[in-house]
Design a protein around this motif. Structure first.
Motif, PDB file in Angstrom:
ATOM      1  N   ILE A   1     -18.866 -13.539   4.371  1.00 55.30           N
ATOM      2  CA  ILE A   1     -18.378 -14.396   5.458  1.00 55.30           C
ATOM      3  C   ILE A   1     -19.342 -14.369   6.634  1.00 55.30           C
ATOM      4  N   THR A   2     -19.788 -13.167   7.009  1.00 52.05           N
ATOM      5  CA  THR A   2     -20.713 -13.042   8.136  1.00 52.05           C
ATOM      6  C   THR A   2     -22.039 -13.721   7.850  1.00 52.05           C
ATOM      7  N   ALA A   3     -22.542 -13.563   6.636  1.00 51.15           N
ATOM      8  CA  ALA A   3     -23.811 -14.199   6.272  1.00 51.15           C
ATOM      9  C   ALA A   3     -23.691 -15.722   6.293  1.00 51.15           C
ATOM     10  N   ALA A   4     -22.579 -16.249   5.747  1.00 50.50           N
ATOM     11  CA  ALA A   4     -22.374 -17.695   5.753  1.00 50.50           C
ATOM     12  C   ALA A   4     -22.226 -18.223   7.174  1.00 50.50           C
ATOM     13  N   TYR A   5     -21.573 -17.456   8.026  1.00 44.96           N
ATOM     14  CA  TYR A   5     -21.403 -17.865   9.421  1.00 44.96           C
ATOM     15  C   TYR A   5     -22.742 -17.912  10.146  1.00 44.96           C
ATOM     16  N   GLU A   6     -23.567 -16.903   9.952  1.00 46.60           N
ATOM     17  CA  GLU A   6     -24.882 -16.883  10.598  1.00 46.60           C
ATOM     18  C   GLU A   6     -25.762 -18.029  10.098  1.00 46.60           C
ATOM     19  N   ASP A   7     -25.718 -18.313   8.809  1.00 47.37           N
ATOM     20  CA  ASP A   7     -26.482 -19.443   8.275  1.00 47.37           C
ATOM     21  C   ASP A   7     -25.999 -20.767   8.877  1.00 47.37           C
ATOM     22  N   ALA A   8     -24.679 -20.898   9.039  1.00 44.07           N
ATOM     23  CA  ALA A   8     -24.130 -22.126   9.611  1.00 44.07           C
ATOM     24  C   ALA A   8     -24.574 -22.295  11.060  1.00 44.07           C
ATOM     25  N   LEU A   9     -24.510 -21.225  11.849  1.00 46.27           N
ATOM     26  CA  LEU A   9     -24.930 -21.306  13.247  1.00 46.27           C
ATOM     27  C   LEU A   9     -26.418 -21.649  13.359  1.00 46.27           C
ATOM     28  N   GLN A  10     -27.232 -21.050  12.513  1.00 44.91           N
ATOM     29  CA  GLN A  10     -28.662 -21.331  12.538  1.00 44.91           C
ATOM     30  C   GLN A  10     -28.928 -22.794  12.217  1.00 44.91           C
ATOM     31  N   ALA A  11     -28.228 -23.326  11.217  1.00 38.42           N
ATOM     32  CA  ALA A  11     -28.418 -24.727  10.851  1.00 38.42           C
ATOM     33  C   ALA A  11     -27.936 -25.655  11.963  1.00 38.42           C
ATOM     34  N   VAL A  12     -26.838 -25.293  12.627  1.00 32.79           N
ATOM     35  CA  VAL A  12     -26.329 -26.113  13.738  1.00 32.79           C
ATOM     36  C   VAL A  12     -27.316 -26.097  14.899  1.00 32.79           C
TER      37      VAL A  12
END
Length: 268
Positions: A162-173
């Motif tokens: 969950i944390t990894a997916a969240y960080e990837d999402a924030l980076q892409a945003v």
């Protein structure tokens, strides 16, 4: 003769009922954390088809058991011993069609069911993010879904995912926002009111960056779909309702959830 001693009960009903219960429990365990067996009409139909076919095989095997004594013991020994032979990857690929044939189509239905469940999750995420075309909305979505998941799932492996997916999402945003900002600045010729239209390349870069941001947020949202429960539906709906007004999504706050047999429910 009692009803439970009749031939139709012992030969058909009892083995089919036992097989159905065990098969359904096995499907629930197999697809735990992968999606919902009754998420759509197609997935429910495939799941019930797998159970029905397994019941048919169980009944047929029960009827054939008395005839197994006629099979030569040497043939049984050869067949059991052959299962211990080493298999390489290439050999497994070539024997896959035979496996599907020997399981009487159960393996093929299981593959179709797994594909359908995965597709159901992707479609749900696509509908859930429909109307979120701003980076600020995607950021709020990622933050809300992350908090929603971490509050309910404390397992170390899942929490890391969950944390990894969240960080990837924030980076892409953040990258999508940066590309959009650079494009807006380049389109300002002299002042805020004197603007030019973005070039095809600039428009493409903005769409590409926003598409990547959408995809990363959907990866995070997919974890909520796979590991969530129907009882938590109202809470996940509230996350979207705070981000996108009701009237911007087909008159409803979130994608309509399909019932047990595929009938949609109203959220109003």
């Amino acid at each position: 003769m009692s009803w439970y001693q009749q031939t139709w009960w012992t030969a058909f009903v009892l083995p089919a009922a036992v097989c159905a219960g065990v098969a359904w429990f096995g499907l629930l365990r197999h697809f735990s954390g992968k999606g919902r067996l009754l998420g759509s009409r197609r997935s429910a139909g495939l799941a019930l088809s797998v159970v029905a076919l397994m019941c048919g095989v169980a009944v047929g095997a029960g009827l054939l058991l008395p005839h197994l004594a006629k099979v030569p013991p040497a043939a049984v020994g050869f067949g059991m011993g052959a299962t211990a032979l080493p298999r390489n990857k290439k050999r497994d690929e070539t024997t896959q069609p035979y496996v599907k044939l020997m399981t009487l189509g159960i393996a093929w239905l299981m593959e179709r069911l797994e594909y359908r469940i995965h597709t159901d999750g992707l479609e749900w995420c696509e509908e859930f993010t429909d109307g979120m075309d701003q980076s600020s909305q995607l950021r709020l979505l990622a933050h809300g879904v992350q908090q929603f998941l971490l509050e309910r799932h404390q397992q170390t492996a899942l929490a890391k995912a969950i944390t990894a997916a969240y960080e990837d999402a924030l980076q892409a945003v953040d990258e999508a926002l940066e590309v959009q900002t650079k494009t807006d600045q380049a389109c300002q010729v002299h002042s805020r009111w004197d603007r030019r239209e973005p070039t095809d390349q600039e428009a493409f870069e903005c769409r590409r960056a926003m598409g990547v941001a959408h995809a990363k947020c959907k990866d995070l949202l997919l974890l909520a779909y796979r590991h969530g429960r129907k009882s938590e539906r109202a809470e996940i709906e509230e996350i979207r309702a705070k981000i996108v007004p009701d009237d911007t999504y087909r008159g409803g706050a979130v994608p309509s959830q399909r019932g047990r047999f595929g009938r949609t429910r109203s959220h109003r």
